[in-house]
Design an enzyme around this catalytic site. Sequence first.
Site, mmCIF file in Angstrom:
data_model
loop_
_atom_site.group_PDB
_atom_site.id
_atom_site.type_symbol
_atom_site.label_atom_id
_atom_site.label_comp_id
_atom_site.label_asym_id
_atom_site.label_seq_id
_atom_site.Cartn_x
_atom_site.Cartn_y
_atom_site.Cartn_z
ATOM 1 N N ASP A 11 35.614 44.960 48.494
ATOM 2 C CA ASP A 11 35.379 46.175 47.666
ATOM 3 C C ASP A 11 34.234 46.136 46.716
ATOM 4 O OD1 ASP A 11 36.856 44.518 45.993
ATOM 5 O OD2 ASP A 11 37.954 46.173 45.164
ATOM 6 N N GLU A 12 33.505 44.899 47.015
ATOM 7 C CA GLU A 12 32.439 44.808 45.948
ATOM 8 C C GLU A 12 31.246 43.893 46.546
ATOM 9 O OE1 GLU A 12 33.037 42.097 42.420
ATOM 10 O OE2 GLU A 12 34.685 41.196 43.411
#
Length: 411
Positions: free
Chosen positions: A114-115
């Site tokens: 998620d990053e």
Amino acid sequence: MTEGNHGNAHRRQSVIMHVDMDAFFVSVEILHDPSLAGRPVIVGHDSMRSVVLSASYDCRAVGVRSAMPVSRAKQLAPHALIVEPKHWLYAEASEQVMALLREITPLVEQVSVDEAFLDVTGSMRRLGRPREIGQRIRDEIQHRLNLPSSVGIGPNKFVAKMASTHAKPNGLLEVPPRDVVAFLQKKPVRALWGVGPKTAETLERVGIKTVEDLAHTPRATLTKLLGSSGAHLHDLSWGIDHRTIQTGREEKSIGAEETFAKDVWDFDFLEAEVLKLSYKVARRLRNASLVARGVTLKLKYADFVTVSRSVTLGSASNSATVFAQAINQLLINERPKMRAVRLIGVRCDHLSDDSGERQFTFERSDSNWPAIDAVADAIAQKFSDAVPLPATLLKSPAKAQSPRLPQDPLT
């Protein structure tokens, strides 16, 4: 010039972004089940030995944290809904996010599901100022995927990461080089990347409680206290971070997918989707000065069974029409076995550099399509609001009534 200013000057030409999805697992679960919106949600297995994988921000406000035992989280947030994790959903959403980021720049370093970090230094002439690019990323993720995100912007990875942490949730913060020292040094030393509880206790024991305290402590003292990490933390306290974006792989294929909100049976609609996705992939290839020799059709059915069908082209191309013709034939071949479709995808592989010159003529032949595409690209570059499309996509009633999820427009 101070030590900190010297470090920033070294990196002042770089613009790095850190994109961090907000409560990612929870956000994806809400997409999957909209009834969860606005309710306290904890993602994790509801058992004594399980830990929290993600929690909504109202749960975090009462102390629920990732990696906390679910049993403890339930004590803190007794009214929270415990949702069993669906990792295949998170992986699918992550792929969509990363594909979107690579449309901004190929210099993307994914650091988790998620990053990611992006180096947009070379994208500013095309896309605008750093803050405009950061806001565009957030808007695109929200509009196309219906997911919230936060973006931090700085002259290096460390500052960008600190900025995104400060911006969460659902925010954006730019820290230009001139503001780095002031931004960092007012923070507690525990906020520094790489300072865990034990390191923080060691520093606080000798009176180093803020990043400013750390910055003004001699490097030799920090090395004696912390070993080799002491000098590294001293650099960070002045905003110095020389690490570059590591993409980790050479692009071996380029693709695009569309997930539908409702399962699709309409074959004509699927053919139009193939054309739309082919235009999207072809534009990415041309932007990267690449051509492809192989194309693949991906179908995911309503029962989540996935099939892929591939074909090798007669010659390498980056023409949407060439791709669509080949992939639509694969779709026709699959038609007798076809059932309700949840997702359709187009992928090009066997990539190589596009070094060939093409001459435009008015003869109707496949060899002219790349030249036509090049003219369309030139129009799109000159008039940023105009994206030339085939008339089929502009006028298709099926496209206007598309039951797709809010993602992946033709941009």
